[in-house]
Design an enzyme around this catalytic site. Structure first.
Site, PDB file in Angstrom:
ATOM      1  N   HIS A 122       4.443   1.535  -8.146  1.00  0.00           N
ATOM      2  CA  HIS A 122       3.267   0.601  -8.040  1.00  0.00           C
ATOM      3  C   HIS A 122       2.510   0.898  -9.289  1.00  0.00           C
ATOM      4  CE1 HIS A 122       4.138   0.999  -3.483  1.00  0.00           C
ATOM      5  NE2 HIS A 122       4.310  -0.434  -3.839  1.00  0.00           N
ATOM      6  N   GLY A 162       0.864  -1.394  -0.270  1.00  0.00           N
ATOM      7  CA  GLY A 162       0.074  -0.035   0.157  1.00  0.00           C
ATOM      8  C   GLY A 162       0.867   1.148   0.003  1.00  0.00           C
TER       9      GLY A 162
END
Ligand code: PAF
Length: 307
Positions: free
Chosen positions: A58, A52
């Site tokens: 990402h 996260g």
């Protein structure tokens, strides 16, 4: 979070356009039921495991999965894995922002998000771990005992839950890539491990969720990591073949920065991560880790050594 009139989303200095919908699952059984349906329709799963606090790195992995011809459905997991943090590390403080992560996942083209709680992944009585030996003896494996055991265990569990056809990792975590490839080969996971180049800020700093810990002066100082690697890469291009001299050169460059506290600088063979004395033709990995304030940052450079 800022949006422009088209609904695009500002992340750092980059605009992303939102997709349509992302499904979120917290329970393993629900995630598996969703995937079983997709697989029954013959869909191939691309999987991006994360902890996260998503960033450009990402997003690059998610986009890579989305654009992959071998993938029909993109699944992202968000799980801050306690097993891969040491007792004095930043597990509790690790940055978390699920709402922002959901928006970024959407913008990258994610179909489904898996966000399990710790008790869902490690219920009472959990007692099985995956340990990859050898390639974990050096670099971060030496500085962070137990770290790769935690990584291999959670990735093995996630692979078993999601059963992806392809999984995406950044080469910024080069040793992690080696560990996961070893595990996939040794335990016969039917997963293609796909690797994406390191995403960097304009001044060369590798993007990382931990960059958020940096104060302005530390942020500036942290650029020394990539600078030291690039200078060593240039020395190799000029003909330097002595690993000890290269290591010393990287160490001196980093320790000349007053706000840096060096953890390690290593020159190792690729992909088996063995210490080397003299560089041979082929690929060599230059890897560094250093603290800037409370942020422990890593970076690396894979260099092609000419004959
Ligand atoms: O690279 C990471 O973010 C983590 O190590 C991973 C692979 C998601 C496992 O927790």
């Amino acid at each position: 979070m800022a949006t422009d009139r088209t609904g695009a989303l500002l992340v750092g200095s980059i605009w992303y356009t939102e997709g349509e919908n992302v499904e979120l699952f917290e329970k393993i059984a629900d995630m598996q039921a969703y995937l079983a349906e997709a697989k029954a329709r013959g869909e191939r799963i691309g999987f991006v495991p994360t902890m996260g606090f998503l960033h450009k790195g990402h997003l690059a992995l998610i986009r890579c999965a989305r654009e992959d011809d071998e993938v029909d459905r993109v699944v992202v997991s968000i799980f801050v894995n306690p097993l891969q943090f040491g007792p004095r590390e930043d597990y509790r403080d690790y940055p978390r922002d699920l709402e922002r992560d959901k928006e970024l996942c959407l913008s990258g083209g994610t179909d489904a998000l898996f966000v399990p709680a710790v008790e869902e992944m490690y219920p009472e009585g959990f007692a099985t771990h995956v340990e990859v030996t050898g390639v974990t003896d050096i670099l971060c494996g030496r500085s962070r005992p137990g770290h790769f055991r935690g990584v291999a265990t959670v990735v093995a569990k996630l692979f078993n839950i999601v059963q992806p056809d392809s999984a995406y990792f950044g080469i910024k975590d080069a040793q992690q890539v080696v560990v996961i490839r070893r595990m996939v080969a040794d335990l016969n996971f039917p997963v293609k491990v796909k690797v994406h180049p390191t995403v960097r800020e304009e001044d060369g700093l590798a993007v990382s969720s931990r960059n958020v810990y940096l104060g302005p002066e530390e942020r500036q100082a942290a650029t020394v990591l990539y600078r030291s690697l690039k200078l060593a890469g240039e020395a190799i291009a000029r003909g330097e073949r002595d690993a000890a001299r290269l290591k010393q050169f990287i160490e001196e460059t980093i320790t000349a920065e007053p706000l840096a506290r060096l953890d390690y600088a290593e020159v190792v063979s690729w992909p088996d991560l063995k210490p080397i004395e003299s560089l041979q033709p082929g690929e060599v990995l230059l890897a560094v880790a250093a603290y800037f304030g409370r942020a422990r940052l890593i970076d690396n450079l894979l260099v092609e050594v000419k004959a």
